[in-house]
Design a protein around this motif. Structure first.
Motif, mmCIF file in Angstrom:
data_model
loop_
_atom_site.group_PDB
_atom_site.id
_atom_site.type_symbol
_atom_site.label_atom_id
_atom_site.label_comp_id
_atom_site.label_asym_id
_atom_site.label_seq_id
_atom_site.Cartn_x
_atom_site.Cartn_y
_atom_site.Cartn_z
ATOM 1 N N LEU A 1 -2.463 -4.421 -6.549
ATOM 2 C CA LEU A 1 -1.394 -4.984 -5.706
ATOM 3 C C LEU A 1 -1.077 -6.417 -6.156
ATOM 4 N N SER A 2 0.077 -6.914 -5.726
ATOM 5 C CA SER A 2 0.437 -8.295 -6.058
ATOM 6 C C SER A 2 -0.558 -9.239 -5.383
ATOM 7 N N VAL A 3 -0.643 -10.460 -5.916
ATOM 8 C CA VAL A 3 -1.575 -11.431 -5.344
ATOM 9 C C VAL A 3 -1.223 -11.698 -3.875
ATOM 10 N N ALA A 4 0.077 -11.799 -3.603
ATOM 11 C CA ALA A 4 0.517 -12.073 -2.227
ATOM 12 C C ALA A 4 0.077 -10.961 -1.280
ATOM 13 N N HIS A 5 0.267 -9.704 -1.710
ATOM 14 C CA HIS A 5 -0.157 -8.574 -0.890
ATOM 15 C C HIS A 5 -1.672 -8.569 -0.716
ATOM 16 N N GLN A 6 -2.385 -8.868 -1.801
ATOM 17 C CA GLN A 6 -3.853 -8.890 -1.703
ATOM 18 C C GLN A 6 -4.309 -9.937 -0.695
ATOM 19 N N GLU A 7 -3.680 -11.110 -0.750
ATOM 20 C CA GLU A 7 -4.071 -12.191 0.166
ATOM 21 C C GLU A 7 -3.774 -11.815 1.607
ATOM 22 N N ARG A 8 -2.668 -11.149 1.778
ATOM 23 C CA ARG A 8 -2.277 -10.763 3.131
ATOM 24 C C ARG A 8 -3.242 -9.715 3.705
ATOM 25 N N LEU A 9 -3.708 -8.822 2.816
ATOM 26 C CA LEU A 9 -4.515 -7.692 3.302
ATOM 27 C C LEU A 9 -6.008 -7.997 3.387
ATOM 28 N N ARG A 10 -6.466 -8.998 2.596
ATOM 29 C CA ARG A 10 -7.911 -9.205 2.483
ATOM 30 C C ARG A 10 -8.611 -9.355 3.850
ATOM 31 N N PRO A 11 -8.032 -10.091 4.802
ATOM 32 C CA PRO A 11 -8.731 -10.220 6.104
ATOM 33 C C PRO A 11 -8.936 -8.881 6.824
ATOM 34 N N PHE A 12 -8.212 -7.837 6.379
ATOM 35 C CA PHE A 12 -8.284 -6.560 7.092
ATOM 36 C C PHE A 12 -9.193 -5.542 6.403
ATOM 37 N N LEU B 1 0.846 -1.199 0.000
ATOM 38 C CA LEU B 1 0.000 0.000 0.000
ATOM 39 C C LEU B 1 0.882 1.251 0.000
ATOM 40 N N PRO B 2 0.433 2.322 -0.648
ATOM 41 C CA PRO B 2 1.259 3.526 -0.712
ATOM 42 C C PRO B 2 1.312 4.267 0.633
ATOM 43 N N THR B 3 2.432 4.938 0.879
ATOM 44 C CA THR B 3 2.617 5.695 2.116
ATOM 45 C C THR B 3 1.482 6.690 2.333
ATOM 46 N N GLU B 4 1.041 7.349 1.242
ATOM 47 C CA GLU B 4 -0.013 8.376 1.372
ATOM 48 C C GLU B 4 -1.249 7.782 2.059
ATOM 49 N N LEU B 5 -1.519 6.501 1.782
ATOM 50 C CA LEU B 5 -2.681 5.862 2.393
ATOM 51 C C LEU B 5 -2.358 5.412 3.828
ATOM 52 N N LEU B 6 -1.156 4.861 3.996
ATOM 53 C CA LEU B 6 -0.800 4.294 5.304
ATOM 54 C C LEU B 6 -0.755 5.347 6.408
ATOM 55 N N VAL B 7 -0.430 6.589 6.052
ATOM 56 C CA VAL B 7 -0.359 7.624 7.089
ATOM 57 C C VAL B 7 -1.744 8.098 7.518
ATOM 58 N N ARG B 8 -2.784 7.770 6.720
ATOM 59 C CA ARG B 8 -4.139 8.169 7.114
ATOM 60 C C ARG B 8 -4.770 7.030 7.930
ATOM 61 N N GLY B 9 -4.327 6.939 9.190
ATOM 62 C CA GLY B 9 -4.636 5.772 10.032
ATOM 63 C C GLY B 9 -6.107 5.520 10.277
ATOM 64 N N ALA B 10 -6.908 6.590 10.345
ATOM 65 C CA ALA B 10 -8.315 6.417 10.714
ATOM 66 C C ALA B 10 -9.144 5.912 9.529
ATOM 67 N N GLU B 11 -8.549 5.925 8.326
ATOM 68 C CA GLU B 11 -9.294 5.508 7.137
ATOM 69 C C GLU B 11 -9.529 3.989 7.159
ATOM 70 N N ILE B 12 -10.636 3.564 6.561
ATOM 71 C CA ILE B 12 -10.977 2.142 6.523
ATOM 72 C C ILE B 12 -10.347 1.522 5.268
ATOM 73 N N LEU B 13 -9.765 0.353 5.422
ATOM 74 C CA LEU B 13 -9.188 -0.352 4.272
ATOM 75 C C LEU B 13 -10.326 -0.917 3.417
ATOM 76 N N LEU B 14 -10.330 -0.557 2.122
ATOM 77 C CA LEU B 14 -11.403 -0.981 1.225
ATOM 78 C C LEU B 14 -10.873 -1.989 0.215
ATOM 79 N N GLU B 15 -11.785 -2.765 -0.327
ATOM 80 C CA GLU B 15 -11.447 -3.717 -1.387
ATOM 81 C C GLU B 15 -10.744 -2.963 -2.529
#
Ligand SMILES: [Zn+2]
Length: 504
Positions: free
Chosen positions: A376-387, A356-370
């Motif tokens: 993103l790479s498949v590996a990153h997508q798999e890692r992030l999907r539960p969140f 995920l890009p830094t610009e997004l990661l610094v906005r901590g209160a934002e909700i992670l969306l599909e």
């Protein structure tokens, strides 16, 4: 002598958006009312530890005397006064604006209900459906008190973000490291402990407090090079106004609490201990419980090569456990390597781990969306999907990326250190009861709560001494084991031993 609350203010500043002056006013103006259901096994000890822990912070504490025996109210009042005589606790019904803590299964709307459950706790800000699965041990009472104090601080300081959220329900056990406290093991019958407490500061004093309340006896060597100082009142779990004036050795403060044990005090640093053991002056301890504040001291403690080394850690609001077993791999130096690792910013590390890009990661209160996962790479997508659907600021902790700082461990406020000590004693209970755990590294934020704690089995660093010189370690352990059971030399001259270079 007024109590020193500088650590609480520093900690509060990091988790709120307030300047220290405002925060100081806010904490001093906070008011908590404690109500105890005497029908809950362990409720009285929970109340006692909670009152003592909260009295190390500023603010007003009152006890609701309804249906409580006068002797209990008096006991709580005296215990608090010993810590901070300038802030005596009040006795009376809750006032408007009080945070109400009900040590029981039910409470008025908006109150915090909290109960110890075996070695852990259950709490809720929202529901009257808590149930104690098994009668509480003293470890459960300490865990419940630490958690209730964290919730109280959250409200008093108006902590922001995920860490400020009030739990609708939370349950946790520091022995099983699970959310089902009642499934833990019973304490061993006729529990005997032969060990060494290394470091009697914020965490070590809390470990001593919990041990002093558990049905365990035996022999303990107590090691710390310093005397109690006035600033310790706000961060430790033992010692108060009298100790701030008299400034006894920290080992003596712990020894006074650990009455069921035969104790011996060593007012020395960890680095001296292997020498004392190999000279036959200090018995080789099977179990070492540490509460140390530097990587150097931790590596020194590893040189004891005991059967079990249980290390508690704090960093601001984080707590951690490093559990080293008899084979010595990984050792504490694997967790705290001697060469400084290059520092990588946490956001950069998270960027690498998630894509995920830094610009997004610094906005901590934002909700992670599909939608954030697209591209993103498949590996990153798999890692992030539960969140997906959760706040971005929780990612680092959920992915195990928030590390306790290598350097600059500082004594935290009392409820954080007490929480770290519950992990230490929790592992001790697990070992004593023969309960197998799958993690040698545990970490979570005390304010966010152990909802998704980091629980890992870490492996050894190939370059570490525990791997490279495994044969030497085995030989040292074999030689020390040979005279483990030899009678100790007379203690004259040892109880107050203070190597000159360690004078406080
Ligand atoms: Zn190692």
């Amino acid at each position: 002598m007024p109590a020193d609350h500088s650590r609480a203010l520093l900690l509060g500043q990091n988790v709120t958006d307030q300047p220290q002056s405002e925060l100081a006013q806010r904490l001093e103006g906070a008011s908590v009312s404690i109500d105890i259901d005497l029908g809950i096994p362990g409720a009285v000890l929970t109340a006692s530890i909670l009152v003592r822990t909260l009295r190390r912070l500023p603010g007003r504490i009152s006890i609701d005397p309804d249906e409580l025996p006068t002797s209990l109210v008096e006991r709580l009042r005296v215990e608090a006064e010993a810590i901070d005589p300038d802030r005596p606790i009040a006795v009376g019904r809750p006032r408007a604006g009080d945070t109400i803590i009900r040590i029981g299964t039910t409470g008025p709307p908006g109150s915090l209900r909290v109960i110890p459950d075996l070695h852990g706790f259950r709490l809720s800000w929202a529901s009257n459906s808590l149930q104690q699965g098994k009668p509480a041990s003293a470890l459960g009472s300490a865990a419940a008190a630490a958690a209730a104090a964290a919730e109280t601080f959250k409200v008093a300081a108006r902590v922001i973000g995920v860490r400020g959220r009030r739990h609708r329900r939370l349950a946790w056990c520091p022995v099983t490291l699970s959310h089902r406290p009642a499934q833990g093991p019973d304490l061993p019958r006729d529990w005997q402990l032969d060990g060494l407490l290394l470091g009697l500061g914020a965490i070590g004093s809390a470990t001593a407090l919990i041990l002093s309340e558990l049905p365990v006896e035996g022999s303990l060597d107590l090691v710390d090079p310093q005397r109690f100082a006035p600033e310790n009142v706000g961060t430790y779990s033992l010692g108060g106004a009298k100790e701030a004036l008299d400034q006894p050795w920290k080992t003596s403060v712990a020894a006074s609490a650990l009455r069921r044990f035969e104790t011996r005090s060593w007012n020395a640093v960890a680095a001296y201990l292997p020498e004392l053991i190999d000279a036959g002056r200090l018995r080789w301890p099977p179990i070492v419980l540490t509460g140390l504040d530097s990587p150097d001291a931790r590596r020194d403690s590893q040189r004891l090569w005991p059967d079990h080394l249980i290390d508690g850690a704090t960093g601001d609001t984080m707590v951690g456990l490093h559990a080293i077993t008899a084979v010595g791999r990984p050792c504490l130096a694997c967790f705290f390597p001697p060469t400084a690792t290059p520092t990588v910013s946490p956001t950069r590390e998270l960027e690498r781990a998630t894509g995920l890009p830094t610009e997004l990661l610094v906005r901590g209160a934002e909700i992670l969306l599909e939608a954030h996962l697209e591209g993103l790479s498949v590996a990153h997508q798999e890692r992030l999907r539960p969140f997906v659907g959760r706040e971005i600021c929780g990612l680092a902790s959920a992915l195990g990326l928030t590390e306790l700082p290598d350097e600059g461990y500082r004594p935290s406020v009392a409820f954080v250190s007490l929480t770290a000590a519950t992990l230490v004693v929790g592992r001790l209970v697990a070992i004593a009861a023969g309960w197998r755990t799958a993690s040698n590294f545990v970490q979570y934020d005390t304010l966010a709560g152990p909802r998704q704690p980091t629980r890992e089995w870490r492996t050894a660093r190939p370059a570490c001494d525990c791997v490279q010189r495994a044969g030497v370690v085995a030989e040292v352990r074999r030689r020390r084991a040979a005279y483990r059971f030899v009678d100790r030399p007379p203690s004259i001259g040892h109880d107050r031993m203070t190597p000159a270079s360690n004078e406080a």
